[in-house]
Design a protein around this motif. Structure first.
Motif, PDB file in Angstrom:
ATOM      1  N   ALA A 101      31.776  -8.035  16.451  1.00  0.00           N
ATOM      2  CA  ALA A 101      33.142  -7.538  16.593  1.00  0.00           C
ATOM      3  C   ALA A 101      33.794  -7.290  15.239  1.00  0.00           C
ATOM      4  O   ALA A 101      33.350  -7.804  14.203  1.00  0.00           O
ATOM      5  N   ILE A 102      34.850  -6.500  15.305  1.00  0.00           N
ATOM      6  CA  ILE A 102      35.702  -6.255  14.147  1.00  0.00           C
ATOM      7  C   ILE A 102      37.110  -6.652  14.559  1.00  0.00           C
ATOM      8  O   ILE A 102      37.652  -6.117  15.525  1.00  0.00           O
ATOM      9  N   ASP A 103      37.686  -7.608  13.853  1.00  0.00           N
ATOM     10  CA  ASP A 103      39.083  -7.993  14.081  1.00  0.00           C
ATOM     11  C   ASP A 103      39.966  -7.224  13.115  1.00  0.00           C
ATOM     12  O   ASP A 103      39.735  -7.255  11.896  1.00  0.00           O
ATOM     13  N   PHE A 104      40.936  -6.518  13.663  1.00  0.00           N
ATOM     14  CA  PHE A 104      41.919  -5.805  12.861  1.00  0.00           C
ATOM     15  C   PHE A 104      43.235  -6.553  12.972  1.00  0.00           C
ATOM     16  O   PHE A 104      43.661  -6.914  14.069  1.00  0.00           O
ATOM     17  N   HIS A 105      43.869  -6.793  11.828  1.00  0.00           N
ATOM     18  CA  HIS A 105      45.153  -7.492  11.788  1.00  0.00           C
ATOM     19  C   HIS A 105      46.233  -6.542  11.288  1.00  0.00           C
ATOM     20  O   HIS A 105      45.931  -5.484  10.715  1.00  0.00           O
ATOM     21  N   GLU A 106      47.465  -6.936  11.487  1.00  0.00           N
ATOM     22  CA  GLU A 106      48.588  -6.107  11.062  1.00  0.00           C
ATOM     23  C   GLU A 106      48.437  -5.736   9.592  1.00  0.00           C
ATOM     24  O   GLU A 106      48.174  -6.594   8.742  1.00  0.00           O
ATOM     25  N   GLY A 107      48.573  -4.449   9.294  1.00  0.00           N
ATOM     26  CA  GLY A 107      48.493  -3.966   7.918  1.00  0.00           C
ATOM     27  C   GLY A 107      47.084  -3.621   7.458  1.00  0.00           C
ATOM     28  O   GLY A 107      46.920  -3.050   6.380  1.00  0.00           O
ATOM     29  N   ASP A 108      46.065  -3.955   8.248  1.00  0.00           N
ATOM     30  CA  ASP A 108      44.683  -3.626   7.856  1.00  0.00           C
ATOM     31  C   ASP A 108      44.488  -2.118   7.810  1.00  0.00           C
ATOM     32  O   ASP A 108      45.028  -1.388   8.638  1.00  0.00           O
ATOM     33  N   LYS A 109      43.704  -1.687   6.852  1.00  0.00           N
ATOM     34  CA  LYS A 109      43.303  -0.287   6.759  1.00  0.00           C
ATOM     35  C   LYS A 109      41.995  -0.126   7.520  1.00  0.00           C
ATOM     36  O   LYS A 109      41.149  -1.018   7.529  1.00  0.00           O
ATOM     37  N   ILE A 110      41.824   1.015   8.150  1.00  0.00           N
ATOM     38  CA  ILE A 110      40.607   1.316   8.888  1.00  0.00           C
ATOM     39  C   ILE A 110      39.743   2.238   8.033  1.00  0.00           C
ATOM     40  O   ILE A 110      40.220   3.270   7.555  1.00  0.00           O
TER      41      ILE A 110
END
Length: 131
Positions: A101-110
């Motif tokens: 999995a990939i966890d994305f958090h607030e402010g993360d760039k993709i």
């Protein structure tokens, strides 16, 4: 996020649209962006709604899911352990034999290029197993 009543008769795409809208914060924006990248990577992707409200993207099998939590949007790749990840996007569920999995958090760039490559690799793996 409050629990919404089941929405009978709606397509998976409509249910995903509604989820993005009801989140109403950075998680909705992130889920929408991830969804768009999956569709760009694989224009033939099929959207599904499973397990009481989880967006799922499939092509010859499940590619990945888009789960939302209080502090993260998680993209879980069903066969992620079998995928090359040269950009090291996977940052969660690393100890299993199948999923990653990939966890994305607030402010993360993709990293759009790397994510689309990962989606394409997952589709290729699904197609090779389907034969």
């Amino acid at each position: 996020m409050k629990k919404s009543a089941p929405q009978k008769g709606k397509s998976a795409s409509e249910l995903i649209d509604a989820r993005i809208e009801e989140l109403g914060d950075w998680r909705g924006e992130m889920l929408g962006r991830l969804r768009a990248l999956v569709k760009e990577a694989d224009p033939e992707v099929v959207e599904e709604w499973k397990w009481r409200g989880v967006p799922v993207w499939s092509h010859a099998g499940i590619i990945c899911t888009g789960e939302t939590y209080k502090n993260a949007v998680k993209m879980t790749f069903a066969k992620g352990a079998s995928l090359e990840d040269p950009s090291r996007l996977f940052n969660a569920s690393l100890d299993g034999n199948t999923r990653r999995a990939i966890d994305f958090h607030e402010g993360d760039k993709i990293d759009a290029r790397a994510l689309k490559a990962l989606v394409r690799a997952a589709v290729a793996l699904n197609r090779s197993k389907a034969r």
